[in-house]
Design an enzyme around this catalytic site. Structure first.
Site, mmCIF file in Angstrom:
data_model
loop_
_atom_site.group_PDB
_atom_site.id
_atom_site.type_symbol
_atom_site.label_atom_id
_atom_site.label_comp_id
_atom_site.label_asym_id
_atom_site.label_seq_id
_atom_site.Cartn_x
_atom_site.Cartn_y
_atom_site.Cartn_z
ATOM 1 N N CYS A 96 -16.999 19.275 -8.667
ATOM 2 C CA CYS A 96 -16.721 17.833 -8.611
ATOM 3 C C CYS A 96 -15.961 17.347 -9.862
ATOM 4 O O CYS A 96 -14.795 17.674 -10.015
ATOM 5 C CB CYS A 96 -18.028 17.088 -8.391
ATOM 6 N N ARG A 130 -16.981 5.914 -1.431
ATOM 7 C CA ARG A 130 -17.471 7.204 -1.938
ATOM 8 C C ARG A 130 -17.755 8.140 -0.763
ATOM 9 O O ARG A 130 -18.161 7.696 0.325
ATOM 10 C CB ARG A 130 -18.762 7.020 -2.764
ATOM 11 N N HIS A 198 -22.212 19.915 -4.556
ATOM 12 C CA HIS A 198 -23.409 19.914 -5.415
ATOM 13 C C HIS A 198 -24.563 20.495 -4.587
ATOM 14 O O HIS A 198 -24.351 21.049 -3.508
ATOM 15 C CB HIS A 198 -23.775 18.469 -5.778
HETATM 16 N N1 GLN Z 1 -16.366 10.804 -11.095
HETATM 17 C C1 GLN Z 1 -15.831 11.713 -10.096
HETATM 18 C C2 GLN Z 1 -15.736 11.040 -8.706
HETATM 19 O O1 GLN Z 1 -16.401 10.072 -8.460
HETATM 20 C C3 GLN Z 1 -16.701 12.945 -9.980
HETATM 21 C C4 GLN Z 1 -18.101 12.629 -9.458
HETATM 22 C C5 GLN Z 1 -19.027 13.838 -9.530
HETATM 23 O O2 GLN Z 1 -18.886 14.720 -10.384
HETATM 24 N N2 GLN Z 1 -20.038 13.846 -8.612
HETATM 25 O O3 GLN Z 1 -15.015 11.552 -7.854
#
Ligand code: GLN
Length: 247
Positions: A96, A130, A198
């Site tokens: 990520c 998101r 993740h």
């Molecule tokens: N900040 C980055 C995004 O929102 C990575 C997020 C993360 O590592 N889960 O895409």
């Protein structure tokens, strides 16, 4: 044949969300089960001592604000060492936020463009909504993973687009993946593995763990009894692909 594995954990204090430290524990344990002595080098801001001895780097996830805290150090104190490590065949797993910063840039939702170190030919721009949820992918056939599937959990605003220099880690069967548009998830170039998964990723994907270890050590690994890990893997895969879980 070396009997030691050195793991370089990039920004362990700042880039470590959604249980990403579970990847370190899995790499350690599966190396130890093969009789290897394992050393973990935490490579925080300003640290580079011993980086030339690292066999496998782990770069975990982080929110935009953590990425803003680390990107300059990544460029100034780590980039040259990581490029050298790539040349000598070290392996990388970047998840990520770490994945995004191994690319050319990560552009935040506020429009700030954080330069990456360009080890992966990818570019990322934060999107509006998101991407959050369980993910099942069919890994790229070239990786030779058995089972072909990988399972994990995504939570990112970034939309990552692949350049010519990388292959996807796999194709999305459930979830968004790189950008929710082209069906790709992650990126692979040589021994560098980037992904949005993740979970943490490796405990439920022992076959990917062994691929990364095998590339880092440049040797085949004797198989282990992965029945427990793969039972967890298959439980999630079956639940997500059967659609039994309501969004
Ligand atoms: N900040 C980055 C995004 O929102 C990575 C997020 C993360 O590592 N889960 O895409």
């Amino acid at each position: 044949m070396g009997h030691r594995l050195t793991i370089g954990w990039l920004y362990s204090d700042l880039m470590n969300i959604y249980g990403d430290r579970g990847n370190i524990q899995t790499l350690i344990q599966r190396a130890r089960w093969r009789g290897l002595e394992v050393r973990v080098l935490e490579l925080g801001k300003g640290a580079s001592e011993g980086i030339e001895t690292v066999d496998v780097f782990f770069f975990g996830g982080g929110q935009d604000k953590e990425q803003e805290l680390v990107y300059d150090d990544l460029l100034e104190t780590k980039a040259i060492h990581l490029a050298n490590a790539m040349q000598r065949g070290a392996a990388f797993l970047a998840v990520c936020g770490g994945y995004q910063l191994l690319g050319h840039y990560y552009q935040t939702a506020q429009g700030e463009r954080l330069p990456g170190i360009g080890l992966l030919d990818v570019r990322t721009v934060a999107g509006g909504k998101r991407c959050i949820g369980d993910v099942v992918i069919e890994s790229d056939a070239e990786l030779g993973l058995q089972p072909r599937t990988l399972v994990g959990f995504e939570n990112h605003s970034g939309r990552t687009y692949l350049g010519d220099g990388v292959r996807p880690l796999g194709r999305v069967r459930r979830g968004n993946g790189n950008n929710g548009e082209d069906g790709s998830e992650g990126a692979v170039s040589g021994n560098i593995f980037g992904t949005y998964l993740h979970g943490s990723l490796l405990p439920k994907n022992p076959h990917l763990t062994d691929l990364i270890l095998s590339r880092a050590l440049n040797r085949e690994l004797e198989p282990l009894d992965d029945s427990l890990e793969l039972a967890a893997h298959n439980w999630i895969k079956d639940r997500e692909l059967s659609g039994s879980r309501r969004a």
